[in-house]
Design an enzyme around this catalytic site. Structure first.
Site, PDB file in Angstrom:
ATOM      1  N   ASN A   1       4.560   4.760  -7.581  1.00 20.31           N
ATOM      2  CA  ASN A   1       3.617   3.673  -7.813  1.00 20.31           C
ATOM      3  C   ASN A   1       4.369   2.547  -8.512  1.00 20.31           C
ATOM      4  O   ASN A   1       4.810   2.706  -9.654  1.00 20.31           O
ATOM      5  CB  ASN A   1       2.462   4.180  -8.698  1.00 20.31           C
ATOM      6  CG  ASN A   1       1.414   3.110  -8.939  1.00 20.31           C
ATOM      7  OD1 ASN A   1       1.607   1.932  -8.614  1.00 20.31           O
ATOM      8  ND2 ASN A   1       0.306   3.508  -9.517  1.00 20.31           N
TER       9      ASN A   1
ATOM     10  N   ASN B   1      -3.580  -4.318  -2.483  1.00 20.43           N
ATOM     11  CA  ASN B   1      -4.332  -4.672  -3.692  1.00 20.43           C
ATOM     12  C   ASN B   1      -3.586  -5.711  -4.529  1.00 20.43           C
ATOM     13  O   ASN B   1      -2.363  -5.864  -4.437  1.00 20.43           O
ATOM     14  CB  ASN B   1      -4.642  -3.418  -4.519  1.00 20.43           C
ATOM     15  CG  ASN B   1      -3.376  -2.726  -4.990  1.00 20.43           C
ATOM     16  OD1 ASN B   1      -2.813  -3.083  -6.018  1.00 20.43           O
ATOM     17  ND2 ASN B   1      -2.917  -1.747  -4.218  1.00 20.43           N
TER      18      ASN B   1
ATOM     19  N   CYS C   1       1.178 -18.546  -8.783  1.00 26.57           N
ATOM     20  CA  CYS C   1       1.001 -20.001  -8.865  1.00 26.57           C
ATOM     21  C   CYS C   1      -0.450 -20.393  -8.602  1.00 26.57           C
ATOM     22  O   CYS C   1      -0.960 -21.336  -9.175  1.00 26.57           O
ATOM     23  CB  CYS C   1       1.907 -20.698  -7.860  1.00 26.57           C
ATOM     24  SG  CYS C   1       3.601 -20.902  -8.448  1.00 26.57           S
TER      25      CYS C   1
ATOM     26  N   GLY D   1      -1.083   0.554   7.111  1.00 25.37           N
ATOM     27  CA  GLY D   1      -1.338   0.018   8.447  1.00 25.37           C
ATOM     28  C   GLY D   1      -0.344  -1.034   8.913  1.00 25.37           C
ATOM     29  O   GLY D   1       0.064  -1.041  10.076  1.00 25.37           O
TER      30      GLY D   1
ATOM     31  N   CYS E   1       2.653 -22.565 -13.651  1.00 26.64           N
ATOM     32  CA  CYS E   1       2.439 -21.163 -13.276  1.00 26.64           C
ATOM     33  C   CYS E   1       2.466 -20.260 -14.504  1.00 26.64           C
ATOM     34  O   CYS E   1       3.264 -20.468 -15.419  1.00 26.64           O
ATOM     35  CB  CYS E   1       3.505 -20.726 -12.283  1.00 26.64           C
ATOM     36  SG  CYS E   1       3.340 -19.008 -11.772  1.00 26.64           S
TER      37      CYS E   1
ATOM     38  N   CYS F   1     -14.270  -3.995   8.907  1.00 30.91           N
ATOM     39  CA  CYS F   1     -14.194  -3.570  10.309  1.00 30.91           C
ATOM     40  C   CYS F   1     -13.110  -4.253  11.126  1.00 30.91           C
ATOM     41  O   CYS F   1     -12.170  -3.613  11.571  1.00 30.91           O
ATOM     42  CB  CYS F   1     -15.548  -3.769  10.989  1.00 30.91           C
ATOM     43  SG  CYS F   1     -16.775  -2.656  10.302  1.00 30.91           S
TER      44      CYS F   1
HETATM   45  P1  ATP Z   1      -7.231   1.752   3.217  1.00 29.84           P
HETATM   46  O1  ATP Z   1      -6.918   1.075   1.918  1.00 29.84           O
HETATM   47  O2  ATP Z   1      -7.832   0.794   4.223  1.00 29.84           O
HETATM   48  O3  ATP Z   1      -8.016   3.004   3.075  1.00 29.84           O
HETATM   49  P2  ATP Z   1      -4.443   2.415   3.208  1.00 29.84           P
HETATM   50  O4  ATP Z   1      -4.598   3.012   1.850  1.00 29.84           O
HETATM   51  O5  ATP Z   1      -3.546   3.101   4.188  1.00 29.84           O
HETATM   52  O6  ATP Z   1      -5.854   2.225   3.885  1.00 29.84           O
HETATM   53  P3  ATP Z   1      -3.191  -0.062   3.935  1.00 29.84           P
HETATM   54  O7  ATP Z   1      -3.735  -1.412   3.719  1.00 29.84           O
HETATM   55  O8  ATP Z   1      -3.119   0.450   5.323  1.00 29.84           O
HETATM   56  O9  ATP Z   1      -4.003   0.906   3.000  1.00 29.84           O
HETATM   57  O10 ATP Z   1      -1.735   0.028   3.315  1.00 29.84           O
HETATM   58  C1  ATP Z   1      -1.414  -0.327   2.002  1.00 29.84           C
HETATM   59  C2  ATP Z   1      -0.403   0.677   1.504  1.00 29.84           C
HETATM   60  O11 ATP Z   1       0.104   0.231   0.238  1.00 29.84           O
HETATM   61  C3  ATP Z   1      -1.005   2.062   1.285  1.00 29.84           C
HETATM   62  O12 ATP Z   1      -0.244   3.019   1.999  1.00 29.84           O
HETATM   63  C4  ATP Z   1      -0.906   2.263  -0.219  1.00 29.84           C
HETATM   64  O13 ATP Z   1      -0.655   3.603  -0.571  1.00 29.84           O
HETATM   65  C5  ATP Z   1       0.252   1.352  -0.604  1.00 29.84           C
HETATM   66  N1  ATP Z   1       0.197   0.910  -2.001  1.00 29.84           N
HETATM   67  C6  ATP Z   1      -0.791   0.199  -2.588  1.00 29.84           C
HETATM   68  N2  ATP Z   1      -0.534  -0.001  -3.896  1.00 29.84           N
HETATM   69  C7  ATP Z   1       0.651   0.593  -4.155  1.00 29.84           C
HETATM   70  C8  ATP Z   1       1.453   0.747  -5.340  1.00 29.84           C
HETATM   71  N3  ATP Z   1       1.064   0.241  -6.504  1.00 29.84           N
HETATM   72  N4  ATP Z   1       2.627   1.421  -5.245  1.00 29.84           N
HETATM   73  C9  ATP Z   1       3.011   1.948  -4.058  1.00 29.84           C
HETATM   74  N5  ATP Z   1       2.304   1.838  -2.921  1.00 29.84           N
HETATM   75  C10 ATP Z   1       1.131   1.179  -2.951  1.00 29.84           C
HETATM   76 ZN    ZN Z   2       4.464 -19.151  -9.729  1.00 26.53          ZN
END
Ligand code: ATP
Ligand code: ZN
Length: 319
Positions: free
Chosen positions: A113, A148, A219, A46, A293, A240
């Site tokens: 990833n 994440n 940190c 997004g 850290c 939301c």
């Molecule tokens: P939602 O999580 O709300 O269902 P989304 O998966 O598109 O939607 P966003 O917050 O819009 O999430 O975007 C985060 C992006 O980061 C995603 O496209 C996800 O695939 C990417 N992402 C998250 N973790 C990794 C990772 N470890 N390696 C590569 N890309 C990642």
């Molecule tokens: Zn640090």
């Protein structure tokens, strides 16, 4: 006269002549330098996809795009991706759209990833590689747009190792800071945190991370992790407001605005800027690094930064 109007339009549709307007207004000294810069965007969701489009329309030199996911119909409540791109990797779909918007941008697609051993290796190597955009090696700025904790820690690790400045964007911000602590530039550890919801909750934030100089992501671990609250539970509650394309567009805009200020050296880059979409409240603060850290590369960069202080003071004096 019709022909004249047409030619004027053609000139105006040139992205550089359009953006040179900024320079004419006296805001940016050397706008065309944007073509020399490389930016890496981790997470083409997004926020990341919209940031990529903005930088493409600004005429950035090179974009490195990282994501492990494919486009889904569920993504259509966001900006950028189109229904006919469902099934494509997000990075390939992004390259398809962006190359159509501005063919001058060098686009690199990394569908991987970053938290796997192999993915991390490729990620790190790509950040330092000499590019086809032969002007330089490495990237000028990394933008983290992942959703994440684990992926953020990995971006943090890579940037600390490389001494690479980066900016972070967070949606659905559950890290609550006591209002009193907001203006404080004391150690993040010293910042008071509160579990109380809503009042200080923001929909998202952006943050500048300069290894050794500002707090890194490790940190001060966010509250959700520090207190052992499950990230997914929190995500469901606040999903939301933050997931609206509007909120994501605002955060992407704040992120790229600060990226442009950083790259082109104008205005003030915000060390931290929050956005509370319900109250239109924008908290700011500064966070110094934590000498204790848990990330050894961060501690090393902090030492280097302290050691370089006399030289920096002398350089500032000479100016
Ligand atoms: P939602 O999580 O709300 O269902 P989304 O998966 O598109 O939607 P966003 O917050 O819009 O999430 O975007 C985060 C992006 O980061 C995603 O496209 C996800 O695939 C990417 N992402 C998250 N973790 C990794 C990772 N470890 N390696 C590569 N890309 C990642
Ligand atoms: Zn640090």
């Amino acid at each position: 006269s019709k022909i004249k109007d047409m030619s004027a339009e053609v000139v105006d549709s040139n992205p550089y002549s359009r953006l040179m307007a900024l320079q004419r207004m006296g805001v940016v000294e050397n706008y065309e330098r944007i073509r020399d810069y490389s930016v890496a965007i981790i997470g083409i969701g997004g926020v990341g996809s919209v940031a990529a489009e903005m930088l493409t329309r600004c005429g950035i030199g090179r974009l490195l795009l990282y994501d492990y996911d494919t486009v889904e119909l569920a993504n259509m409540n966001r900006l950028f991706f189109r229904p006919e791109q469902v099934g494509m990797t997000k990075t390939d779909a992004a390259v398809q759209t962006l190359s159509g918007i501005n063919p001058d941008v060098v686009l690199e697609s990394y569908s991987l990833n970053i938290t796997t051993v192999k993915g991390f290796e490729t990620f790190l190597a790509s950040l330092t590689a000499r590019s086809s955009h032969e002007r330089s090696t490495g990237v000028d700025l990394v933008l983290s747009c992942v959703d994440n904790y684990e992926a953020r820690m990995v971006v943090n690790q890579a940037c600390n190792e490389l001494g690479q400045t980066w900016m972070e964007s967070v949606m659905q911000d559950h890290v609550m800071f006591h209002t009193i602590g907001l203006e404080s530039s004391v150690h993040t550890i010293g910042l008071k945190r509160t579990h109380s919801v809503s009042e200080d909750a923001v929909s998202g934030h952006i943050q500048l991370l300069v290894p050794g100089e500002t707090a890194c992501f490790a940190c001060a671990p966010p509250l959700v992790v520090a207190s052992g609250v499950d990230e997914r539970t929190l995500k469901r509650e606040g999903v939301c407001a933050a997931s609206l394309p509007t909120t994501m567009g605002v955060v992407a805009g704040l992120l790229v605005q600060n990226a442009l200020k950083y790259l082109l050296n104008f205005g003030q880059v915000s060390p931290y800027l929050g956005y509370n979409s319900l109250k239109d409240y924008f908290p700011t603060m500064e966070m110094r690094p934590n000498p204790q850290c848990s990330n050894p590369a961060c501690v090393q960069r902090q030492k280097e930064y302290m050691d370089s202080k006399p030289a920096r003071a002398a350089a500032a004096k000479a100016k």
